[in-house]
Structures are given as C-alpha cells and as structure tokens.
Design a protein around this motif. Sequence first.
Motif, PDB file in Angstrom:
ATOM      1  N   TYR A   3       0.796  -1.098   0.093  1.00 57.97           N
ATOM      2  CA  TYR A   3      -0.057   0.027   0.174  1.00 57.97           C
ATOM      3  C   TYR A   3       1.016   1.197   0.117  1.00 57.97           C
ATOM      4  CZ  TYR A   3      -3.934  -3.052   1.435  1.00 57.97           C
ATOM      5  OH  TYR A   3      -4.777  -4.045   1.509  1.00 57.97           O
ATOM      6  N   PHE A   4       0.314   2.231  -0.653  1.00 60.07           N
ATOM      7  CA  PHE A   4       0.954   3.628  -0.713  1.00 60.07           C
ATOM      8  C   PHE A   4       0.074   4.584   0.335  1.00 60.07           C
ATOM      9  CE2 PHE A   4       3.544   4.677  -4.290  1.00 60.07           C
ATOM     10  CZ  PHE A   4       4.317   3.503  -4.263  1.00 60.07           C
ATOM     11  N   LEU A   5       0.791   4.952   1.379  1.00 60.08           N
ATOM     12  CA  LEU A   5       0.099   6.055   2.475  1.00 60.08           C
ATOM     13  C   LEU A   5       0.333   7.384   1.826  1.00 60.08           C
ATOM     14  CD1 LEU A   5      -1.347   5.441   4.929  1.00 60.08           C
ATOM     15  CD2 LEU A   5       0.691   6.018   5.974  1.00 60.08           C
ATOM     16  N   GLU A   6      -0.638   8.109   1.510  1.00 56.57           N
ATOM     17  CA  GLU A   6      -0.534   9.482   1.149  1.00 56.57           C
ATOM     18  C   GLU A   6      -1.027  10.501   2.376  1.00 56.57           C
ATOM     19  OE1 GLU A   6      -2.577  12.500  -2.073  1.00 56.57           O
ATOM     20  OE2 GLU A   6      -3.155  10.594  -2.150  1.00 56.57           O
ATOM     21  N   PHE A   7      -0.039  11.349   2.805  1.00 56.58           N
ATOM     22  CA  PHE A   7      -0.252  12.299   3.848  1.00 56.58           C
ATOM     23  C   PHE A   7       0.590  13.445   3.614  1.00 56.58           C
ATOM     24  CE2 PHE A   7       3.332   9.348   3.956  1.00 56.58           C
ATOM     25  CZ  PHE A   7       4.493  10.127   4.648  1.00 56.58           C
ATOM     26  N   PHE A  60       4.344  10.596   0.312  1.00 53.00           N
ATOM     27  CA  PHE A  60       3.932   9.258   0.092  1.00 53.00           C
ATOM     28  C   PHE A  60       4.968   8.278   0.953  1.00 53.00           C
ATOM     29  CE2 PHE A  60       1.561  11.045  -3.349  1.00 53.00           C
ATOM     30  CZ  PHE A  60       0.498  10.320  -3.701  1.00 53.00           C
ATOM     31  N   ALA A  61       4.446   7.179   1.346  1.00 56.51           N
ATOM     32  CA  ALA A  61       5.278   6.082   1.997  1.00 56.51           C
ATOM     33  C   ALA A  61       4.620   4.954   1.496  1.00 56.51           C
ATOM     34  CB  ALA A  61       5.653   6.266   3.290  1.00 56.51           C
ATOM     35  N   LYS A  93      -3.809   0.979  -2.909  1.00 50.84           N
ATOM     36  CA  LYS A  93      -3.192  -0.523  -3.243  1.00 50.84           C
ATOM     37  C   LYS A  93      -2.447  -0.365  -4.240  1.00 50.84           C
ATOM     38  CE  LYS A  93      -4.611  -5.273  -2.825  1.00 50.84           C
ATOM     39  NZ  LYS A  93      -5.987  -6.174  -2.823  1.00 50.84           N
ATOM     40  N   VAL A  94      -1.215  -0.935  -4.136  1.00 49.69           N
ATOM     41  CA  VAL A  94      -0.473  -0.875  -5.643  1.00 49.69           C
ATOM     42  C   VAL A  94       0.268  -2.335  -5.855  1.00 49.69           C
ATOM     43  CG1 VAL A  94       0.233   1.561  -5.365  1.00 49.69           C
ATOM     44  CG2 VAL A  94       1.528  -0.050  -4.219  1.00 49.69           C
TER      45      VAL A  94
END
Length: 254
Positions: A3-7, A60-61, A93-94
């Motif tokens: 998963y990529f977290l966008e924050f 992103f992380a 989700k990637v």
Amino acid sequence: MRYFLEFAYKGTRYHGWQYQPNACSVQETINHALSTSLRENIDVLGAGRTDAGVHAKQMFAHFDTEKEIVEPVFIKKLNSFLPKDIAVFKIHKVAVDAHARFDANARTYEYYIHQQKNAFECDDSWFFPYPLHLELMNSACAILMKYTDFECFSKTNTDVNTFNCTITKAFWIKKEEQLVFTISADRFLRNMVRAIVGTMINIGQEKVSLQQFRAIIESKNRSKAGFSVPAHGLYLTQVTYPYITNLNTQKNES
C-alpha cells in the motif's frame, strides 16, 4: 500486499523524515501508528527524505501487510493514533513491486518568505525584511533550467552516484504578503532547494549577478553558492507517480 500511504505533516517538531535513534522523526511516528492500527510490525519507506523542520503538504510512503485494508474506516482509525501535525489523506493499493521512492517521476517544492513581521507565520515561512528584485530572481530561474548538474547546491559529503537533476519548473511569485518559490524536478539533492533559494536571495539583493550565477553552477563547488535558507519555510508540495492519478486535492491548500 503493498500500500501507498498519502499524507501531510508539519515538520516543526520533527528531526526530519528519516528514523533517527535519539530524535523524533516522521517515519518513526507513522511506523508506530501503523503498527498499532494493524497489530503487526510495520516499517514504511518514504518517497524521499526531508530535513529537520521541513514540512510536506503531500508525501507518500509504502508498506506491506497481508491484511486487506478498508480505506475510509482505516484512515479514520490511523489518524486517531497520529499526532495533530501528521494527517493521512488516502491509502492506495499498488503492485507488490511498486516503490514510493524509486517510482516517483516528479517532485515539487515551495519555499515561503514573508517580508513583514507576522506572528502567525513565524513557524511556517521565513521572515526576510529586505528588498528583493523579483524580476532578477526569475531570470535566474530561467538560467537554472538550462543546467542539469547541480553539485554546487548539494550538501557536501553526500553519497550519490550523480548530481544530475532535470528541473521542469522554477519560478517566483508574490502571493499577497509572501514571496513563493516553486521548483519541480525528477529528483533533488540533499539541501538543494534551500541552497538555490539562498543563492537567489543574493541575486535579488543584487549581490550576485546573473553571469556570476552561471559561473556558480558551472563551478560545481558548494562553497561558491549562497547560504542555505532556514528549513521552516520549505514545503514538499507534490510527488507524482505514473500509476497514481487520483491524488488528494487538499495537498496544495494553504
């Protein structure tokens, strides 16, 4: 599953993005919140490193877990474990081989300067009360975009294979009572944006000519360039990927 977290985060009380054993970092704080939420050990890898005090309007992380994440519920839960100066917008989700750092094809930074004393901007913008020649600074931006080797703006003793970066955008604007510098590139060197801004401040004060600016870049020597401006005026504002298009719209709000 990956998963990529966008924050986003306000960097004032953090010693940068990357984990440090004896200091509070954004990475460590997010690791703890994710590990608590998912009840497993999670280690995130970010799109890049920001220095102590630098902010991010969009970051992103990526992280891995075998659990299926239900986005709206999970984001609310995750944000409840995070401090008020870190906010998660979305989870993507990637593919399992997607990489938050190496797959990013562009990054954008903004640097904020206020020239009238403002009690509410002291942590978020750099106070510089002296006249600046904005037209000259934008002329320097045009020169900057003609080059690709920016060793002169890189922190010394940096472990990189190349100092080449492709800058696609660089300009200054006046926005109400602030001056804002925007720069986009495929990659950035450590301390690069802050060194560029410091050098352009010298140009704006007519201490450095445009011809000298070219010579500074061509010298590849950090000691020839200008000072590094304070971190608290700098924001990472956008990171783009070829496979993520539904980016958070809140990231560029001031």
